[in-house]
Design a protein around this motif. Structure first.
Motif, PDB file in Angstrom:
ATOM      1  N   LYS A  87       0.821  -1.211   0.000  1.00  0.00           N
ATOM      2  CA  LYS A  87       0.000   0.000   0.000  1.00  0.00           C
ATOM      3  C   LYS A  87       0.858   1.265   0.000  1.00  0.00           C
ATOM      4  O   LYS A  87       0.687   2.144  -0.845  1.00  0.00           O
ATOM      5  CB  LYS A  87      -0.926   0.007   1.239  1.00  0.00           C
ATOM      6  N   SER A  88       1.764   1.313   0.955  1.00  0.00           N
ATOM      7  CA  SER A  88       2.597   2.516   1.043  1.00  0.00           C
ATOM      8  C   SER A  88       3.437   2.687  -0.207  1.00  0.00           C
ATOM      9  O   SER A  88       3.603   3.804  -0.712  1.00  0.00           O
ATOM     10  CB  SER A  88       3.523   2.435   2.255  1.00  0.00           C
ATOM     11  N   THR A  89       3.958   1.588  -0.706  1.00  0.00           N
ATOM     12  CA  THR A  89       4.778   1.684  -1.909  1.00  0.00           C
ATOM     13  C   THR A  89       3.968   2.253  -3.065  1.00  0.00           C
ATOM     14  O   THR A  89       4.435   3.130  -3.801  1.00  0.00           O
ATOM     15  CB  THR A  89       5.325   0.296  -2.270  1.00  0.00           C
ATOM     16  N   PHE A  93      -3.793   9.723   2.515  1.00  0.00           N
ATOM     17  CA  PHE A  93      -3.572   9.554   3.950  1.00  0.00           C
ATOM     18  C   PHE A  93      -3.066   8.139   4.192  1.00  0.00           C
ATOM     19  O   PHE A  93      -3.816   7.183   4.025  1.00  0.00           O
ATOM     20  CB  PHE A  93      -4.865   9.762   4.736  1.00  0.00           C
ATOM     21  N   ASP A  94      -1.817   7.990   4.580  1.00  0.00           N
ATOM     22  CA  ASP A  94      -1.301   6.648   4.870  1.00  0.00           C
ATOM     23  C   ASP A  94      -1.342   6.428   6.374  1.00  0.00           C
ATOM     24  O   ASP A  94      -0.478   6.884   7.107  1.00  0.00           O
ATOM     25  CB  ASP A  94       0.121   6.513   4.319  1.00  0.00           C
ATOM     26  N   GLU A  95      -2.341   5.730   6.839  1.00  0.00           N
ATOM     27  CA  GLU A  95      -2.565   5.470   8.268  1.00  0.00           C
ATOM     28  C   GLU A  95      -2.426   6.731   9.113  1.00  0.00           C
ATOM     29  O   GLU A  95      -1.557   6.811   9.979  1.00  0.00           O
ATOM     30  CB  GLU A  95      -1.602   4.392   8.746  1.00  0.00           C
ATOM     31  N   SER A 101       8.163  -3.037   5.717  1.00  0.00           N
ATOM     32  CA  SER A 101       6.953  -2.206   5.729  1.00  0.00           C
ATOM     33  C   SER A 101       6.660  -1.803   7.167  1.00  0.00           C
ATOM     34  O   SER A 101       7.137  -2.428   8.112  1.00  0.00           O
ATOM     35  CB  SER A 101       5.785  -2.974   5.138  1.00  0.00           C
ATOM     36  N   GLY A 102       5.892  -0.716   7.315  1.00  0.00           N
ATOM     37  CA  GLY A 102       5.639  -0.169   8.644  1.00  0.00           C
ATOM     38  C   GLY A 102       5.147  -1.204   9.641  1.00  0.00           C
ATOM     39  O   GLY A 102       5.651  -1.304  10.753  1.00  0.00           O
ATOM     40  N   GLY A 103       4.164  -1.974   9.222  1.00  0.00           N
ATOM     41  CA  GLY A 103       3.588  -2.959  10.124  1.00  0.00           C
ATOM     42  C   GLY A 103       4.598  -4.015  10.531  1.00  0.00           C
ATOM     43  O   GLY A 103       4.642  -4.436  11.685  1.00  0.00           O
TER      44      GLY A 103
HETATM   45 MG   LIG Z   1       2.628   1.104   4.908  1.00  0.00          MG
END
Ligand SMILES: [Mg+2]
Ligand SMILES: Nc1ncnc2c1ncn2[C@@H]1O[C@H](COP(=O)(O)OP(=O)(O)OP(=O)(O)O)[C@@H](O)[C@H]1O
Ligand SMILES: Nc1ncnc2c1ncn2[C@@H]1O[C@H](COP(=O)(O)OP(=O)(O)OP(=O)(O)O)[C@@H](O)[C@H]1O
Ligand SMILES: [Mg+2]
Lengths: 323, 497, 374, 374
Positions: free
Chosen positions: B44-46, B166-168, B397-399
């Protein structure tokens, strides 16, 4: 290229070959203490003079990247040994540190001439020592300063840099002569070091003169960058002419200062002769001639009175090497 | 049909061996909010970084209002009207709130700043976000993570953008602020702006979004209108299977007190906190942004100075220094994983084991093989998606980064776990797994202090929940005595009702 | 030790209601350290037998002058350090500019042209640093370590490996010689500026003596005044321009700056070039002091320039630094050097004191900052 | 510009599936730059009229020796830089150790005692740095900038402001003089180590000549071998000990280290002290090469030491650096210096080449790293 030696050019074989015959070309490394003072440029010019005169000599001129870099100078010496030059003229940055490396050169059949500053150890290690008598230079400065001061007054001596042999000798010569011969001259300060650049000397000299403003009558700067700074400080503090000033080694502003009355004496060496004699001594040895162990190139005092004499003006503006 | 505001087609991106995106397509219409959902590491972020020009795609094309769009840098993306709030905080800590909000879009004439104009715009957005008390002059490094996230949001709002990503954005915001944000988003929608909204909170997504696109392993596996789809269907799309229990319950019973705080006060917050935590208990802490929950944990752990009060672990009061606290059996997951939680340039294995290297040590030397086994176990357990355990954490990734941070306290085998927003940015499936692990830990006699801004999880997972406001603990009740509404009311009012 | 654990990690919340009080203290702060050092030496000197010269206006001027060169170069360095970079080549670049200036004058160029050449050389050195840093994406430390010796080599080539000495009387304009001179005729404002000058005896009131002291201390050569003008300009740029914001943003968080659409490469080039401009000016300062261009006289200077910035509160990790701080940092070092000589301390002792004071000054500044924050 | 925007923000992952292949390339990597520089000078020299000496084993040894001093000090610096610190005092501390050693010998102490004193002094300088950094919480740059001049002052006091010269023949033991000597009798292993030595003519096979070349190049003074032993030990410590992990953790993120219960203060003290140990050893190296102790012979050395680490891939922002890289970094600088002398290049040209090669070497290393990553 993996092989060890490519031979044929190692030393004594055809030393008698001369210039016209396109015989052997001698490569002589001349290693000064640094490369950025006028003094060394004049030494270089002298060495090139000798090379030109002899015809079969090539001068390889290389000093350490920075003055005072003993290790750098050692590396340069070793690199020239690796390169198998035919002879080395060396102005050692340290009287002891370079002894081993001069021995190493000897073991590789490379003769060495020492110039400018002395080298400890066995005198057999080198062919000859070509230099000014720095102690005497300091003594001459002391006498000149005493002369202009009328043998009494308060003086300052500004040192160069800790651990530099030639200037330490000058400093010793100056102080000891004052003590022995001129008891009425009082030394206000003799333990400040000016550092290696004219700028650092300027800062130091300004501070010292500022502090002793009321008392000081004379000042001695032990080398050329040092003297440049002192002259600047004297001018800036409007003490030029009032404070008697003796310098060591000339440069353009100091000479102008002497004509203008702000410099009362400059102790001179003969760097051109030094470079010339060093190379000549080396080549004489190569050709089997006898060489004196100690060659003195002389020290002189230039004063406003004698500065226009031809001898002096040649020493005041020594020839410099130009590319 | 007219061209959609944004169309991305065939976007692919590889990071070395990782296929982060494979041939992804996506559309956003003007005045519409698109939910972009997927597991951690789904891409998603990518995908959104491709949109904002921060990552160049390997292939694929984009169009804005039918015009070809190929940003060469974040700068050109901005010029094209794309604003983005990144998942990881992107603030200049030495700059003030105002300067951060206006960064890159300063108002000025001939290079001279027009501070008065700027100040007005900054005040306006902060008002919109419901935080007029945030001083524009405050340096950002003085703010809590939640407040920093607000600044980040404000930055996107001052821009005159056509598309906002909006990313999280709400991962560290309390319900209260989330609602404000939704109000703002609704208004933006009306003005015809297209919005992409990434979140792991499916209830939020339902509340604010119109359409959805689900990513799995870098592929778009489904999209459509949110009205026509149920939550479990989405979850099934995301995870590839169904998650039967979002809040798995593992029975555990509280025992004797292991951590007791008496009248604990820090330099500003917390104020006068008295709490007892028992073995086998999960104690939740709720509150608004800035309530001082983070400081409470940090004071306990010896990271922040304590003015008065005592912290007792069992019978003893260890010296308040992290090394002593760890020796006494405490472990902390920081809410700021980028700045404090993880050594970004070090490997997963290192980060997971820093707090407990003893098992692999003989006379100072490490037994790397044994450690490798232990680390891979934890990676499997928490489904950490990575190429190898030697991969450096910054590329996760963030998570997945968050999972590494959690794995560290679990690996540390601490008796008392201090968890500050531990599920921040973690996907639904893994969240369930983490709740289960928490339950198991409690069942094994460990105690957990669980700080979260997500009330639903607090009430579902904890035995008791404390509500904090302005540095004080207002009230502690068993969680079945709270509802989300009462808890919120107490947090806002600052006194028990 | 236990106190060790808290401050760096957690920024405390702001307690001071207005940030204005804060700003005031921030500006005064660096001066405190300077004042302490100054009066420490002044009083020690005054109690000495042959002392009493340290606190004179004359000595104040003598201290201001060597400060000036370092201060100008350090202003450029402040920019760079705030932006998170470093410039090890500043010292040799400065000497290069001085050498270029000397060479131009010696070759008969007009003073204006020569000065333009020197400043241009400075900008060029900065531009080269900036372009290399941006284009090669190599850390500034390495790039400038490389250009440090490159500039040294170039200066040596220009100077033919010696010192360039234009003719003092014919080739160097009067004003350039007086630019940093202590001589009466070059001071500004002139003697008229001092109230009651001449009429005050030893029995004059404390007030009159102070007024004279202050007025005398304010009579400085043009070069020192120029430093102050440049400092004000730079401080305004940093505070009130968009570029100034970008400098801080870059140093504070480069990737944030990039993601916010700031053109990082161009701004870096601009920053290094502007810093090069200051280096060029500093080269003029250095030249004007001895009217010679010496390629090697910049070696080691870079550390003093950097030290000035850091003593003045600049942070090497970027995002923090002030122009006033930098000026006082440079002044502190000059005061120490002057004070030690005036007290007649030997060289080694002077070295040790300089070292101790650097550490102590920064420590106190840091404690003060923490107090402020707490 | 466009290429500029992506890479720093988003670090790409590693391509190679096995981290082993990667590790291999990482180890070989730094050697590449060294090999390029070495053969560049070798081939240029061989094509010169009077050249052909650069690639000889004797020259290899002659290059290894000046590398050694910097390399040993740079190993300690590697530790510090990985841990996110810096040590500007390394140069003068090194000279201090050499001075202490010289002074002890001159005062008639036994060589063992003198060497212990030198190493002890080194550890002490490191300890002082570490304690000040931890206790005052001032950045290492400042603390070590201060101690830099403090150590210089102390060394000058010990040396009474001149050079300490113990007697070469009576006071300096034979082995210490031969420690870094090129002379035949001090090389290890001895002549016997070289196969076919003496029997090989100009027509010998390529293989034999290469074998002789390699064997001859491996005959080195003891000091150089000691460098290799120390390097291996340090590399093992960094990779296989808990302490080593902590060093990387500290440099990567100090807050994380603290959070994980690592005692930041103690570990910093340990790191600086260990680095001081290496500085002490480097002091012995310098002394053995100079056979005198000179307080000022360390000025400027710190930049060369730091440069060695950074050319070798160490990152000044911490968390990255290798011992092999550092060694090659030191070697690259020595090769350049030697090559320039042998090619007969003048000092200014050497300055410029040194600068260019530093920048180019690091740029290539960086591109290689990026390739590896992409
Ligand atoms: Mg992400
Ligand atoms: N710079 C990078 N280098 C290497 N791999 C990366 C990089 N950025 C992302 N990845 C990988 O790409 C994949 C997708 O990551 P991405 O950040 O897009 O996931 P995400 O869907 O945003 O997950 P989360 O919900 O955890 O934020 C992950 O496997 C991640 O490890
Ligand atoms: N909106 C805000 N305006 C100003 N300061 C704030 C704001 N939010 C937080 N802070 C600062 O943060 C401090 C407390 O933050 P802390 O992180 O402890 O709270 P928290 O309850 O953990 O909230 P968060 O959800 O942000 O983590 C407050 O004392 C305050 O200084
Ligand atoms: Mg919090």
């Amino acid at each position: 290229g993996g092989g060890s030696d490519t031979d044929n050019s190692n030393g004594n074989g055809d030393a008698s070959g001369n210039a016209s015959g396109g015989g052997k070309k001698y490569r002589i490394a001349v290693i000064p203490k640094g490369t950025s003072h006028e003094f060394w440029k004049s030494v270089h010019a002298g060495a090139e003079n000798a090379a030109r005169e002899l015809g079969n000599v090539e001068i390889l001129w290389k000093g350490p990247l920075q003055e005072n870099d003993r290790e750098g100078q050692i590396s340069v010496v070793q690199d020239f040994i690796t390169k198998q030059v035919d002879g080395i003229c060396l102005a050692p940055l340290d009287s002891q540190a370079l002894v081993d490396y001069v021995v190493e050169a000897g073991e590789a059949d490379i003769p060495v001439v020492i110039f400018d500053s002395g080298l400890d150890g066995d005198k057999k290690n080198y062919v000859s020592y070509v230099a000014t008598d720095n102690y005497n230079g300091g003594a001459l400065a002391a006498r000149r300063l005493a002369e202009v001061l009328g043998k009494q007054g308060d003086v300052i001596m500004l040192r160069y840099n800790p651990g530099s042999e030639s200037t330490e000798n000058r400093e010793r010569g100056f102080l000891e002569t004052l003590e022995k011969e001129f008891p009425d001259i009082n030394v206000l300060s003799s333990d400040e070091y000016a550092g290696t650049t004219p700028e650092s000397s300027l800062d130091k000299a300004t501070q010292l003169l500022q502090k002793h403003r009321e008392k000081v009558d004379g000042i001695f700067a032990v080398c050329e960058p040092n003297a440049t700074g002192v002259l600047g400080a004297l001018r800036d503090l409007e003490m030029a002419g009032k404070v008697k000033f003796v310098a060591f080694d000339p440069n353009q502003p100091l000479i102008e200062g002497m004509s203008g009355g702000s410099v009362d004496g400059i102790v001179l060496q003969d760097p051109v002769k030094m470079g010339y004699e060093a190379v000549m001594a080396l080549m004489a040895q190569q050709q089997g001639k006898d060489v004196e162990k100690r060659i003195n190139t002389g020290e002189y005092v230039a004063t406003p009175q004698n500065m226009d004499e031809t001898e002096m003006s040649k020493l005041l503006k020594p020839k410099q090497f130009e590319d | 049909m007219p061209d959609p505001l944004l169309r991305m087609t065939g976007v692919s991106k590889r990071f070395g061996a990782t296929h982060a995106l494979r041939d992804v397509a996506l559309e956003v219409n003007a005045g519409e909010v698109l939910a972009l959902i997927g597991e951690n590491g789904a891409g998603k972020s990518t995908l959104m970084k491709v949109l904002s020009g921060a990552v160049p795609p390997d292939s694929g094309s984009m169009q804005i209002s039918g015009q070809p769009y190929a940003p060469r840098s974040p700068h050109s993306a901005r010029l094209a009207g794309v604003a983005m709030i990144y998942q990881e905080l992107n603030l200049a800590p030495d700059l003030s709130v105002e300067d951060n909000i206006m960064l890159g879009q300063e108002t000025g004439r001939w290079g001279i700043l027009r501070r008065d104009l700027q100040r007005q715009r900054v005040r306006d957005v902060l008002d919109q976000l419901g935080h007029p008390e945030l001083q524009p002059d405050t340096l950002v490094n003085r703010l809590s993570v939640g407040a920093q996230q607000l600044v980040e949001i404000a930055r996107a709002l001052v821009m005159e953008a056509r598309i906002i990503v909006f990313d999280e954005p709400t991962s560290s915001l309390a319900r209260h602020d989330v609602e404000r944000l939704f109000g703002v988003i609704a208004r933006l929608k009306e003005t015809g702006i297209g919005i992409v909204y990434i979140s792991h909170f499916l209830d939020e997504v339902r509340e604010i979004c119109d359409h959805y696109t689900v990513l799995r392993d870098g592929c778009a596996v489904g999209s459509g209108s949110l009205e026509k789809v149920s939550e479990s269907e989405i979850v099934a799309l995301m995870v590839g299977r169904t998650v039967d229990e979002l809040f798995p319950s593992v029975p555990h019973t509280p025992g004797d007190v292991v951590l007791s705080l008496s009248r604990l006060s820090g330099s500003a917050v917390p104020t006068d906190v008295t709490l007892d935590l028992r073995r086998g208990e999960i104690l939740g802490v709720a509150g608004l942004v800035g309530a001082g929950r983070t400081e409470l944990l940090r004071c306990i752990f010896g990271l922040d100075p304590v003015k008065t009060g005592t912290v007792k672990v069992g019978q003893f009061a260890p010296r308040r220094r992290p090394s002593r606290m760890i020796a006494a059996g405490l472990g902390l997951v920081s809410e700021d994983r980028k700045g404090e939680g993880l050594a970004q340039s070090r490997s997963i294995a290192d980060n997971m084991t820093y707090s407990r290297l003893q098992p692999y040590r003989t006379v100072g030397f490490l037994h790397l093989r044994r450690r490798r086994q232990a680390v891979s176990q934890w990676m499997r357990k928490l489904k950490i998606k990575a190429q190898s355990q030697e991969q450096s954490v910054e590329n996760l990734s963030g998570g997945n980064q968050q999972k590494v941070a959690i794995a560290r306290v679990l690996h540390q085998d601490a008796d008392v776990l201090l968890l500050d927003e531990p599920t921040r940015g973690i996907d639904v499936g893994t969240k369930a797994e983490i709740y289960r692990l928490m339950g198991e830990s409690a069942a094994a006699g460990k105690a957990i202090l669980f700080v979260s801004s997500y009330l639903t999880e607090l009430l579902a997972v904890c035995d008791r929940v404390a509500v904090m406001s302005r540095g004080r603990v207002c009230e502690v009740r068993p969680s079945d005595k709270w509802t989300e509404e009462t808890a919120m009311a107490v947090a806002v009012a600052g006194e028990s009702i | 030790m236990s106190s060790e654990t808290n401050t760096t990690t957690t920024p405390e919340p702001q307690l001071l209601a207005t940030s204005r009080g804060n700003a005031l203290l921030n500006v005064i702060g660096p001066f405190l350290a300077l004042a302490v050092v100054y009066f420490f030496f002044g009083i020690t000197d005054a109690t000495q037998e042959d002392g009493g010269t340290f606190l004179t206006p004359r000595n104040n001027r003598a201290v201001a002058i060597p400060t000036a060169t370092v201060a100008v170069a350090a202003m450029g360095m402040t920019l760079i350090i705030i932006a998170g970079g470093i410039d090890l080549s500043a010292g040799t670049a400065l000497a290069l500019c001085a050498t270029v200036l000397a060479w131009c004058l010696k070759e008969g160029a007009s003073p204006t042209l020569a000065i333009l050449a020197a400043v241009g050389t400075g900008c060029l050195t900065g531009l080269i640093n900036g372009v290399l840093i941006s284009a090669l994406r190599v850390v500034p430390f390495i790039v400038t370590l490389g250009t440090m010796t490159i500039f040294l080599g170039v200066a040596k080539i220009i100077a033919k490996e010696t010192t360039v000495r234009p003719d003092r009387t014919t080739q160097i304009p009067e004003w350039l010689r007086g630019f940093l001179s202590l001589r009466e005729q070059y001071l500004f404002p002139g003697k008229w500026f001092v109230p009651w000058s001449g009429e005050v005896g030893a029995d004059a009131s404390w007030f009159r003596r102070t007024a004279i002291w202050v007025a005398e201390s304010l009579r400085l050569p043009v070069g020192v005044w120029l430093v102050i003008v440049l400092a004000i300009l730079l401080a305004l740029v940093l505070r009130y321009t968009v570029f100034g914001r970008y400098v801080f943003a870059l140093g504070s968080n480069e990737s944030t700056a990039r993601l916010c659409g700031i053109n990082v490469a161009w701004n870096k080039i601009a920053i290094y070039t502007l810093s090069g401009f200051f280096v060029g000016i500093a080269g003029i300062y250095q030249f004007s002091r001895l009217s010679v261009g010496n390629p090697t006289s910049g070696i080691g200077l870079e550390l003093r320039i950097i030290a000035a910035v850091v003593i003045g509160g600049g942070s090497l990790s970027g995002g923090r630094g002030t122009v006033v701080g930098t000026l006082t940092g440079a002044a502190i070092m000059a005061v120490i050097a002057s004070g030690c000589t005036q007290l007649g301390l030997s060289n080694p002792v002077q070295d040790i004191i300089l070292g101790v004071i650097i550490v102590v000054a920064v420590t106190i500044d840091q404690i003060r900052q923490r107090r402020l924050a707490a």
